[in-house]
Design an enzyme around this catalytic site. Structure first.
Site, mmCIF file in Angstrom:
data_model
loop_
_atom_site.group_PDB
_atom_site.id
_atom_site.type_symbol
_atom_site.label_atom_id
_atom_site.label_comp_id
_atom_site.label_asym_id
_atom_site.label_seq_id
_atom_site.Cartn_x
_atom_site.Cartn_y
_atom_site.Cartn_z
ATOM 1 N N ARG A 164 0.832 -1.221 0.000
ATOM 2 C CA ARG A 164 0.000 0.000 0.000
ATOM 3 C C ARG A 164 0.861 1.265 0.000
ATOM 4 O O ARG A 164 0.526 2.258 0.656
ATOM 5 C CB ARG A 164 -0.940 0.057 1.206
ATOM 6 C CG ARG A 164 -2.169 -0.757 1.202
ATOM 7 C CD ARG A 164 -2.942 -0.810 -0.102
ATOM 8 N NE ARG A 164 -3.640 -2.072 -0.089
ATOM 9 C CZ ARG A 164 -3.135 -3.187 -0.602
ATOM 10 N NH1 ARG A 164 -1.987 -3.175 -1.257
ATOM 11 N NH2 ARG A 164 -3.789 -4.306 -0.515
ATOM 12 N N SER A 242 -11.106 0.351 2.957
ATOM 13 C CA SER A 242 -10.399 0.187 4.236
ATOM 14 C C SER A 242 -9.893 1.543 4.707
ATOM 15 O O SER A 242 -9.216 2.238 3.945
ATOM 16 C CB SER A 242 -9.201 -0.741 4.071
ATOM 17 O OG SER A 242 -9.637 -1.983 3.581
ATOM 18 N N GLU A 342 -5.352 4.829 5.621
ATOM 19 C CA GLU A 342 -5.045 4.571 4.206
ATOM 20 C C GLU A 342 -5.384 5.761 3.309
ATOM 21 O O GLU A 342 -4.624 6.080 2.393
ATOM 22 C CB GLU A 342 -5.805 3.316 3.745
ATOM 23 C CG GLU A 342 -5.409 2.894 2.364
ATOM 24 C CD GLU A 342 -6.145 1.657 1.861
ATOM 25 O OE1 GLU A 342 -6.000 0.587 2.469
ATOM 26 O OE2 GLU A 342 -6.862 1.784 0.855
HETATM 27 C C1 LIG Z 1 -15.483 0.567 -1.616
HETATM 28 C C2 LIG Z 1 -13.993 0.753 -1.776
HETATM 29 C C3 LIG Z 1 -13.172 -0.372 -1.872
HETATM 30 C C4 LIG Z 1 -11.793 -0.218 -2.030
HETATM 31 N N1 LIG Z 1 -11.004 -1.341 -2.119
HETATM 32 C C5 LIG Z 1 -9.670 -1.222 -2.288
HETATM 33 C C6 LIG Z 1 -8.834 -2.382 -2.394
HETATM 34 O O1 LIG Z 1 -9.328 -3.514 -2.374
HETATM 35 N N2 LIG Z 1 -7.511 -2.205 -2.530
HETATM 36 C C7 LIG Z 1 -6.946 -0.967 -2.596
HETATM 37 O O2 LIG Z 1 -5.714 -0.881 -2.725
HETATM 38 N N3 LIG Z 1 -7.705 0.162 -2.496
HETATM 39 C C8 LIG Z 1 -9.039 0.064 -2.351
HETATM 40 N N4 LIG Z 1 -9.821 1.191 -2.236
HETATM 41 C C9 LIG Z 1 -9.189 2.526 -2.244
HETATM 42 C C10 LIG Z 1 -9.205 3.217 -3.633
HETATM 43 O O3 LIG Z 1 -10.248 2.747 -4.429
HETATM 44 C C11 LIG Z 1 -7.898 3.023 -4.384
HETATM 45 O O4 LIG Z 1 -6.824 3.500 -3.629
HETATM 46 C C12 LIG Z 1 -7.915 3.744 -5.739
HETATM 47 O O5 LIG Z 1 -6.768 3.424 -6.470
HETATM 48 C C13 LIG Z 1 -8.025 5.254 -5.611
HETATM 49 O O6 LIG Z 1 -8.268 5.751 -6.917
HETATM 50 P P1 LIG Z 1 -8.919 7.160 -7.177
HETATM 51 O O7 LIG Z 1 -8.810 7.411 -8.643
HETATM 52 O O8 LIG Z 1 -10.286 7.204 -6.602
HETATM 53 O O9 LIG Z 1 -7.926 8.116 -6.389
HETATM 54 P P2 LIG Z 1 -8.283 9.439 -5.554
HETATM 55 O O10 LIG Z 1 -9.036 9.056 -4.336
HETATM 56 O O11 LIG Z 1 -8.888 10.467 -6.434
HETATM 57 O O12 LIG Z 1 -6.832 9.930 -5.130
HETATM 58 C C14 LIG Z 1 -6.088 9.219 -4.147
HETATM 59 C C15 LIG Z 1 -4.672 9.810 -4.104
HETATM 60 O O13 LIG Z 1 -4.001 9.536 -5.326
HETATM 61 C C16 LIG Z 1 -3.590 10.751 -5.946
HETATM 62 N N5 LIG Z 1 -3.788 10.608 -7.380
HETATM 63 C C17 LIG Z 1 -4.891 10.168 -8.021
HETATM 64 N N6 LIG Z 1 -4.681 10.152 -9.355
HETATM 65 C C18 LIG Z 1 -3.427 10.599 -9.544
HETATM 66 C C19 LIG Z 1 -2.616 10.827 -10.691
HETATM 67 N N7 LIG Z 1 -3.073 10.589 -11.930
HETATM 68 N N8 LIG Z 1 -1.370 11.302 -10.505
HETATM 69 C C20 LIG Z 1 -0.891 11.560 -9.269
HETATM 70 N N9 LIG Z 1 -1.596 11.375 -8.149
HETATM 71 C C21 LIG Z 1 -2.850 10.896 -8.287
HETATM 72 C C22 LIG Z 1 -4.481 11.826 -5.372
HETATM 73 O O14 LIG Z 1 -3.867 13.101 -5.468
HETATM 74 C C23 LIG Z 1 -4.641 11.333 -3.949
HETATM 75 O O15 LIG Z 1 -3.493 11.676 -3.209
HETATM 76 C C24 LIG Z 1 -11.216 1.078 -2.075
HETATM 77 C C25 LIG Z 1 -12.059 2.208 -1.972
HETATM 78 C C26 LIG Z 1 -13.420 2.043 -1.828
HETATM 79 C C27 LIG Z 1 -14.305 3.255 -1.739
#
Ligand SMILES: Cc1cc2nc3c(=O)[nH]c(=O)nc-3n(C[C@H](O)[C@H](O)[C@H](O)COP(=O)(O)OP(=O)(O)OC[C@H]3O[C@@H](n4cnc5c(N)ncnc54)[C@H](O)[C@@H]3O)c2cc1C
Length: 352
Positions: A164, A242, A342
């Site tokens: 992570r 999480s 996280e």
């Molecule tokens: C129901 C649910 C289940 C989930 N299950 C998992 C799981 O099983 N495993 C897991 O690892 N995670 C899980 N997550 C967490 C999340 O979905 C992941 O971490 C996902 O990759 C975040 O993507 P996002 O585009 O929504 O990022 P955001 O929430 O928009 O951003 C998260 C971070 O990444 C940065 N970021 C985003 N895009 C970029 C980019 N292009 N360049 C630079 N920085 C960037 C943002 O600035 C921020 O700091 C879960 C979340 C939810 C709501």
């Protein structure tokens, strides 16, 4: 490029809380990404990148500076020896990419089915689930290096992938804006079956030699049973998944925790390749006295997963943070383990 002003961010985030972005722009091409970074720098403002908002808690007063919503789209593939090189732009929806790879019979992402968010965020915390992590397949990350404002390509060793974590999250946070990610997948490859719960689920379906499609279906089923996929009618849907990462402890620390756990000696433990041991944050929270579905005003724990903090009607970011602090304090008091959140926090220092 003319950014919008005072754009509410709650609807862009799965937690559904938080205030507005002072400035907001959506980038559909790389030139706009570069322009947005220059625009913010000229004004001395921070520029934050927004993906699908599924790992983000935005403070109630919102954020200063510019929020750059990642809207780059496009997927390309190239065969290479026994593999296929898949490159996806940062704004591609992650689960759609996984679905298409599975349907084409390309192994490597199947266990990562159902994770919300966009492709560009997958390297940030080395997204993982059910025995797979993106670092197993990532071959290259194309990004803007904000230090030089140049586009660079990072090879896996430069990404500092860990559990992570990566150089993008804790190493040099905010240095890179991810534009695209390359994954190496295996056409006709066998699915990864490293996770006991997944194997048991496949057995319960009487599937002995699962295909990638079988594995995706089981992962989605398991995730659905824990409210770990986003579904409109689910009362647990407003979360970041999480809320805490599983703690990874050195053996000496583990001995201290085991002594405190006392009669709870059945505590789950997963030995790591580096000799440390990973514990279950969900188990620690539960055994520190929290119940699934427990609420504290408009926030609480998911009724299906102890590790997810859920926002209900009227919740604010401050409620979530206060509740998360309470969970962390109780786990620390009971087991001496300090849980690490996280999600990323904008406009607030989070739990500290
Ligand atoms: C129901 C649910 C289940 C989930 N299950 C998992 C799981 O099983 N495993 C897991 O690892 N995670 C899980 N997550 C967490 C999340 O979905 C992941 O971490 C996902 O990759 C975040 O993507 P996002 O585009 O929504 O990022 P955001 O929430 O928009 O951003 C998260 C971070 O990444 C940065 N970021 C985003 N895009 C970029 C980019 N292009 N360049 C630079 N920085 C960037 C943002 O600035 C921020 O700091 C879960 C979340 C939810 C709501």
């Amino acid at each position: 490029m003319t950014p919008l002003e005072q754009v509410p961010l709650a609807s862009y985030c799965t937690m559904g809380v938080g205030g507005a972005a002072r400035f907001f722009v959506e980038a559909h091409d790389e030139a706009t990404v570069l322009e947005a970074l220059a625009w913010a720098e000229r004004r001395g403002l921070p520029c934050r990148v927004l993906g699908g908002g599924s790992n983000l808690v935005v403070a109630d007063p919102g954020t200063d500076g510019l929020v750059l919503r990642m809207g780059l789209r496009g997927v390309s593939t190239r065969p290479s020896r026994a593999a296929v090189e898949l490159t996806a732009a940062a704004g591609e929806p992650w689960d759609e990419l996984v679905r298409q790879s599975v349907e084409r019979g390309w192994a490597g992402l199947e266990c990562l089915s159902g994770i919300p968010g966009l492709v560009g965020a997958t390297p940030i915390q080395n997204v993982g689930a059910y025995g797979q992590e993106v670092s197993d397949t990532v071959t290259a990350v194309r990004a803007v290096d904000r230090n030089t404002r140049r586009i660079v390509t990072l090879a896996p060793p430069d990404c500092g992938f860990a559990y992570r974590d990566s150089v993008f999250k804790s190493g040099e946070p905010d240095r890179y804006v991810v534009l695209a990610v390359g994954y190496r997948l295996v056409p006709g490859g066998a699915p990864a079956l490293r996770y006991a719960e997944l194997a048991t689920h496949l057995e319960s379906r009487e599937i002995r030699s699962p295909s990638l499609t079988d594995v995706r279906a089981s992962v989605l089923d398991i995730r659905r049973s824990k409210s770990m996929i986003l579904e409109p009618g689910d009362p647990n849907r407003r979360s970041c998944g999480s809320f805490f990462v599983n703690p990874v402890l050195a053996v000496e620390e583990l001995v201290r925790v085991e002594a405190r756990a006392g009669a709870d000696a059945a505590m789950p433990r997963w030995p790591q390749p580096d000799g440390r041991v990973k514990l279950s944050a969900a188990w620690l929270i539960q055994h520190a006295g929290f119940q699934r579905g427990e609420t504290d005003g408009p926030v609480g724990l998911s009724s299906r997963h102890t590790l997810a903090i859920v926002a209900h009607d009227g919740a604010r970011a401050t409620d979530i943070i206060a509740f998360a602090r309470r969970v962390r304090a109780r786990v620390q008091e009971r087991f001496g383990v300090r849980l690490v959140p996280e999600p990323v926090f904008w406009g607030t220092t989070g739990l500290d």
